[in-house]
Design a protein around this motif. Structure first.
Motif, PDB file in Angstrom:
ATOM      1  N   VAL A  93       0.867  -1.173   0.000  1.00 14.23           N
ATOM      2  CA  VAL A  93       0.000   0.000   0.000  1.00 14.23           C
ATOM      3  C   VAL A  93       0.909   1.229   0.000  1.00 14.23           C
ATOM      4  O   VAL A  93       1.833   1.318   0.812  1.00 14.23           O
ATOM      5  CB  VAL A  93      -0.933   0.012   1.219  1.00 14.23           C
ATOM      6  N   GLN A 118      -3.394   0.690  -3.182  1.00 14.51           N
ATOM      7  CA  GLN A 118      -2.732  -0.601  -3.300  1.00 14.51           C
ATOM      8  C   GLN A 118      -2.020  -0.734  -4.646  1.00 14.51           C
ATOM      9  O   GLN A 118      -2.602  -0.439  -5.702  1.00 14.51           O
ATOM     10  CB  GLN A 118      -3.751  -1.737  -3.165  1.00 14.51           C
ATOM     11  N   THR A 120       0.010  -3.773  -6.691  1.00 17.18           N
ATOM     12  CA  THR A 120       0.316  -5.196  -6.710  1.00 17.18           C
ATOM     13  C   THR A 120       1.072  -5.520  -7.995  1.00 17.18           C
ATOM     14  O   THR A 120       0.587  -5.229  -9.083  1.00 17.18           O
ATOM     15  CB  THR A 120      -0.958  -6.043  -6.628  1.00 17.18           C
TER      16      THR A 120
END
Length: 123
Positions: A93, A118, A120
């Protein structure tokens, strides 16, 4: 006081790019040094990059040097983080943060924080 809202997170494959934005409220954005930090699950929040009031001075964590670029547009009250050549270890995050006046790299030196976005990165 300043309020911060991050955007631009998402999921990408390794080697890809993302651009995070942080919109700041108020009319005194240029009075705040700004920083980006990240926090992976089970880990401490860590410094990523920081920028001075007018953008003339920047600092980066060793792990992102040459891949990430921090910038700001004081006319738009917005902070940016361009992230290139992303790696799975960049997954976290990401938070933007603000402090009055002098730029700093310590988590505890920043008073105002956004809610986080976030990022990823898959291999």
């Amino acid at each position: 006081q300043v309020q911060l809202v991050e955007s631009g997170g998402g999921s990408v494959q390794a080697g890809g790019s993302l651009r995070l934005s942080c919109a700041a409220s108020g009319r005194t954005f240029s009075s705040y040094a700004m920083g980006w930090f990240h926090q992976a699950p089970g880990k401490e929040r860590e410094f990523v990059a920081a920028i001075s009031l007018r953008g003339g001075t920047t600092y980066y964590a060793d792990s992102v040097k040459g891949r990430f670029t921090i910038s700001r547009d004081n006319d738009k009250n917005t902070l940016y983080l361009q992230m290139n050549n992303l790696k799975p270890e960049d997954t976290a995050v990401y938070y933007c943060a603000a402090k009055l006046l002098s730029v700093a790299v310590g988590v505890n030196e920043y008073r105002y924080w956004g809610q986080g976005t976030q990022v990823t990165v898959s291999s």
